[in-house]
Design a protein around this motif. Structure first.
Motif, mmCIF file in Angstrom:
data_model
loop_
_atom_site.group_PDB
_atom_site.id
_atom_site.type_symbol
_atom_site.label_atom_id
_atom_site.label_comp_id
_atom_site.label_asym_id
_atom_site.label_seq_id
_atom_site.Cartn_x
_atom_site.Cartn_y
_atom_site.Cartn_z
ATOM 1 N N MET A 77 118.288 131.077 109.585
ATOM 2 C CA MET A 77 119.456 131.760 110.100
ATOM 3 C C MET A 77 119.093 133.118 110.700
ATOM 4 O O MET A 77 119.917 133.735 111.375
ATOM 5 N N ALA A 114 122.865 127.342 108.729
ATOM 6 C CA ALA A 114 123.612 127.501 107.483
ATOM 7 C C ALA A 114 124.090 126.155 106.959
ATOM 8 O O ALA A 114 123.977 125.865 105.758
ATOM 9 N N LEU A 147 126.093 133.894 106.952
ATOM 10 C CA LEU A 147 125.372 134.623 107.993
ATOM 11 C C LEU A 147 125.177 136.089 107.626
ATOM 12 O O LEU A 147 124.260 136.741 108.115
ATOM 13 N N ARG A 152 122.936 129.506 114.474
ATOM 14 C CA ARG A 152 122.961 130.116 113.146
ATOM 15 C C ARG A 152 123.854 129.327 112.195
ATOM 16 O O ARG A 152 123.508 129.157 111.023
#
Length: 286
Positions: free
Chosen positions: A283, A57, A115, A53
């Motif tokens: 993500m 990003a 996130l 994740r």
């Protein structure tokens, strides 16, 4: 002496990355921000610094920084050289370097906010891409840019239900006539290697590639422009995304709707930060 200078340069690069890799690196120039994010991407690929994740990003932020640098006037060739320098610097850093561990922690902290961000707008010169990571049960736009042809609204991007989405164009034509086919037209890099920014931004007809829609169906109400009650959703093959990501963010591409009488209705879009928007969606849903 040479070893000392190299160590100092590497330490400086790591310290700069700790600051510039924050999502809002407002004090850095666009090219500087792109260098530092490209450095961290390369270091991550070599050393496995971040989870998937954070990878996504950081990838979104790097693509966004590249677009900002191009819009600020940086040449594409210069940015390619910048990315090469960043990869070279990352290759020179030990994966066990304590400064790299410090940078990793700061990047983790900086991007943890991304996130938790459900929606984001990626501004362009003339149009924006809007991204949506909120989990839904009905149809929804995940990544969208809007345009218009005549009096008919057109939207293009990723749309679908739940976690599934497809690359589509949704149009609500005024009147009873409906197109029999739709295609995306854009610069063919095999014919024109460099970005085409002259005129209206769309490459000459002889230098374009085209990607035809794979199918059409009635559009879900949730995907229609405000005030419209009906429309069609044209689905494009997944390979279309890679073609769009090869464009300069300032370039134009178009969705053409072809009618039985030979007429063509053309909706224009800006490539913009399409790649950054896709990375943001990678993500995962919230």
């Amino acid at each position: 002496m040479t070893i000392g200078r190299t160590a100092l340069k590497t330490k400086a690069a790591l310290l700069a990355a700790a600051v510039l890799c924050a999502p809002d690196a407002a004090l850095a120039g666009p090219a500087d921000t792109y260098y530092e994010r490209a450095f961290m991407v390369a270091a991550d690929q070599r050393c496995g610094l971040f989870d998937a994740r954070i990878d996504a990003a950081l990838g979104a932020a790097t693509a966004q920084a590249r677009g900002a640098a191009l819009r600020s006037g940086a040449a594409e060739a210069d940015l390619s050289a910048t990315a090469a320098r960043a990869r070279s610097r990352a290759h020179a850093v030990s994966c066990q370097d304590p400064q790299l561990a410090t940078v990793k922690g700061r990047v983790d902290d900086a991007f943890s906010g991304w996130l938790r961000t459900p929606r984001m707008t990626f501004p362009g010169e003339r149009a924006n891409w809007t991204a949506n990571r909120m989990h839904t049960t009905g149809a929804v736009w995940r990544l969208q840019q809007t345009s218009i042809v005549g009096a008919s609204p057109v939207a293009f991007g990723y749309a679908g239900q739940g976690d599934a989405s497809n690359l589509v164009a949704v149009v609500s034509f005024v009147g009873r006539s409906r197109p029999t086919g739709a295609r995306i037209v854009l610069r063919d890099p095999n014919k024109i290697p460099r970005a085409w920014l002259a005129g209206d931004g769309l490459a000459p007809a002889s230098s374009r590639a085209s990607l035809w829609a794979a199918g059409v169906a009635p559009a879900e109400r949730e995907l229609l422009a405000e005030g419209r009650r009906a429309g069609e959703v044209w689905r494009f093959p997944a390979s279309t995304a890679a073609a769009l990501e090869r464009l300069d963010p300032r370039e134009t591409f178009a969705v053409e709707f072809h009618f039985r009488d030979g007429s063509v209705a053309t909706a224009r879009f800006e490539a913009g930060d399409f790649a950054a928007g896709r990375a943001f969606l990678a993500m995962g849903m919230l």
